[in-house]
Design a protein around this motif. Structure first.
Motif: not given
Length: 196
Positions: A101-104, A107-112
């Protein structure tokens, strides 16, 4: 991962055929053994995603799904989703977080985790909070929002909703049992019968 697979199998078994879809991110491939009942019976949406490219692909598809469903619901037109859109509940199992997992992707995981459940996209992570300490406080809201289950029998877990400590017993099948494989084989057969 054994505990995550057992939970996923139970969910697949109780939902009507084709109404529950499971995705897996396993960046290093370290969960191949425990994932064998899911991969061997063909009940996953696709093979477990591996490497940074696999992580990016699965997260992008699920993020787009959340966005589309949210737009349709906000617009008061849930039937305006594209033809053939899979309306089943979705579960994403992430193994060995934050590897791959990179920073992007984080962030997508947090959004999900934040936005997904309201539109039927759920998250199950197999992770060690200590291993993600390099992200600092960025992931604190994510960790606080998750119900943490231990794979260790007779251990305690803290329920963030009611603040109660529970004694937890992982829902594993006995060693050497073929029950998990048999149940998932029946799930796969039911899906084929319903063309889902």
């Amino acid at each position: 991962m054994d505990t995550a697979v057992a939970h996923a199998a139970r969910l697949l078994a109780v939902y009507p055929a084709g109404e529950f879809t499971v995705h897996v991110i396993d960046p290093a491939g370290s969960g191949a053994g425990p994932l064998a009942p899911l991969t061997g019976t063909g009940v996953l949406a696709a093979l477990p995603a591996q490497g940074a490219a696999g992580v990016t692909d699965v997260l992008a598809r699920l993020t787009q799904r959340v966005d589309l469903v949210q737009m349709a619901l906000r617009g008061g037109a849930p039937d305006a989703l594209p033809p053939g859109f899979d309306t089943s509940q979705q579960l994403l199992i992430v193994n060995d977080f934050p590897h791959g997992f990179d920073d992007r992707a984080v962030n997508q995981l947090r959004y999900l985790a934040d936005e997904g459940p309201s539109v039927g996209v759920h998250l199950m992570m197999v992770a060690d909070r200590e291993e993600s300490s390099a992200y600092g406080p960025l992931l604190d809201p994510l960790w606080r929002s998750l119900l943490r289950l231990t794979p260790v029998p007779d251990s305690h877990l803290a329920d963030p909703w009611v603040g109660h400590a529970w004694t937890y017993e992982p829902p594993l099948v006995p060693a050497g049992s073929q029950v998990l494989h048999q149940v998932l084989t029946q799930v796969a057969a039911a899906r084929r019968a319903w063309n889902r």
